[in-house]
Design a protein around this motif. Structure first.
Motif: not given
Lengths: 252, 250
Positions: B108, B192-193, B196-197
């Motif tokens: 990510l 969504l991950v 949030l990051y």
């Protein structure tokens, strides 16, 4: 025969062409080393990582979080699954509820867990356990409620007590499904913990990768990504081996 | 006999849990960290009067939809290529399996370094999650077409396009929709991950702001909205799958 060799060749050519592309893109200076570090630099960082082994504390944190989350999810998941599978009515009431909750991306709860449990390992254990709970519970329900009724009737008619029926009939019949749920849960928990460490944390493998990315130390970041992926591969192999042993035990 | 329908019992259980939460939060909860559900409901209205929050929810929905469409298109094309030809399957399937087995969260930060902190990195990360289940399901569907159907179509003089149009595509409808459902779940997770990051304009900006300024009511409300969005999108895909896989049962 011949086509199999060519397929292997195509695979090798695919990997080699990516490596070559990487090499030429970085060597020619067309791609900034900040985005994609040259391959030798990553190799160098990787060997430095192995020599220093300063990743141990972070690895230990992540593995500790994983083990705690997995144990919590395994205990709570099998207990809840067992409780629900006791009656058909409970299965019909609770199974859709759990399946529905399983479909929501649970990582959404992470900001809340940070609020409750702080930035340390607590919030990672909580998110890992939450995500691993559902596959374990659902597969326990499936395994235990799917036992052939005929076996239960037969065991009871031959005078087995309810404890014996559970231990000798239901558990062996449900074990493959439960083990599969535990395997899925372990993998999901590891992904969730890495993701949570990436989003907000002090320590852990995910945190390492992020801090390298934020300090624009891309070669080091690549080396740490390789490290995290090898850990994931090892966990995968270990869990699959454990599952196979469980199968064998069941057949013996 | 006197037991209520399971659906009614389910609602009762949910109501009971909400009740416990309400009482526990009022009695023991620290208002900095937790708040009763009644306050969450009350904060919905205020939250959605804030134009920035509404825009962030739209923005994130946009990221999810774009990522979903790209993942479905690429996944369908690759799945077809892998499923229909023995050679491409042998050559590409192991590579795809290897990529699928990688823990993608670890890369990510790389997505953010390469694509920036805007919508593009979220969309790319969502696509990287959604494309693999789509490839797998479509490839499995294409492999399950009986060779005799393909051979008889060809022996009756169908050209390549006609075989695709009249044999392969109708056969792939159920796996296409099954793949779409799995892809939607995965895309939601990926986007969504990534939100949030790090986030500039999406909901991630508000989740971290509400966490850092200790506003549990707003945080609960926003997460509730996102969960509802996820449930709706998942349910749409599941309904579509049920509806379009029916023809092959009959």
């Amino acid at each position: 025969m011949n086509s199999r060799v060519t397929q292997r060749l195509v695979q090798a050519a695919f990997v080699a062409s990516i490596a070559l592309l990487w090499h030429f893109a970085t060597a020619s200076g067309r791609v900034a080393p900040l985005l994609l570090p040259p391959m030798p630099a990553v190799g160098h960082e990787l060997s430095a990582l192995a020599a220093d082994a300063d990743f141990w504390p972070d690895l230990r944190t992540t593995l500790f979080e994983l083990v705690m989350a997995f144990l919590l999810a395994a205990a709570a998941g099998t207990a809840a699954g067992y409780a629900v599978s006791r009656t058909r009515y409970a299965v019909r009431t609770f199974e859709p509820l759990m399946a529905g909750m399983y479909a929501v991306p649970a990582i959404l709860l992470f900001p809340l867990y940070v609020l409750f449990f702080g930035l340390g390992p607590g919030s990672k254990i909580a998110i890992g356990a939450t995500i691993a709970f559902f596959p374990v519970a659902l597969s326990t329900v499936t395994g235990l409620s799917g036992v052939n009724r005929l076996y239960l009737t037969a065991a009871r008619s031959m005078g087995a007590s309810s404890g014996q029926t559970f231990r000798l009939v239901m558990l062996p019949a449900a074990l493959p499904a439960i083990l599969a749920g535990l395997r899925i849960g372990a993998n999901a928990a590891f992904m969730a913990i890495l993701g949570a460490e990436t989003i907000a944390s002090f320590a852990g493998l995910g945190h390492r990768i992020v801090s390298m990315a934020e300090s624009m130390d891309t070669a080091k970041m690549f080396a740490n990504i390789v490290l995290a992926m090898s850990v994931a591969a090892m966990i995968n192999i270990a869990v699959s081996a454990a599952e196979k042993r469980g199968w064998k035990h069941e057949q013996a | 006999m006197s037991r209520p329908e399971p659906a009614v019992a389910r609602l009762a259980v949910i109501a009971l849990l909400l009740g416990i939460w309400e009482v526990a939060a009022r009695a023991f909860g620290n208002p900095l960290f937790i708040c009763p559900p009644s306050r969450v409901v009350a904060s919905f209205a205020a939250l959605f009067r804030d134009a920035d929050v509404v825009e962030a929810v739209y923005y994130t929905s946009f990221e999810i939809l774009v990522a979903f469409v790209i993942a479905v298109v690429i996944g369908f094309a690759l799945g077809l290529a892998v499923g229909l030809h023995r050679f491409t399957r042998g050559a590409m399937y192991p590579v795809i399996l290897l990529l699928y087995a990688m823990p993608q969260v670890t890369i990510l930060p790389l997505f953010v370094v390469v694509f920036g902190i805007g919508a593009v990195s979220k969309i790319a990360f969502g696509v990287s999650h959604g494309v693999f289940p789509m490839i797998m399901t479509v490839a499995a569907g294409a492999q399950s077409i009986e060779p005799i159907l393909l051979r008889s179509a060809r022996s009756m003089g169908a050209n390549r396009m006609q075989v695709l149009r009249y044999v392969v595509f109708p056969h792939l409808v159920p796996s296409f929709f099954a793949g779409m459902r799995l892809a939607m779940t995965a895309v939601l997770l990926g986007v969504l991950v990534a939100e949030l990051y790090v986030s500039q304009a999406g909901v991630g900006r508000f989740t971290s702001a509400f966490t850092q300024t200790f506003q549990p009511a707003n945080l609960f409300a926003l997460i509730g909205v996102l969960a509802a969005l996820a449930i709706t999108l998942n349910e749409l895909c599941r309904r579509a799958e049920l509806r379009f896989s029916r023809w092959c049962a009959g």
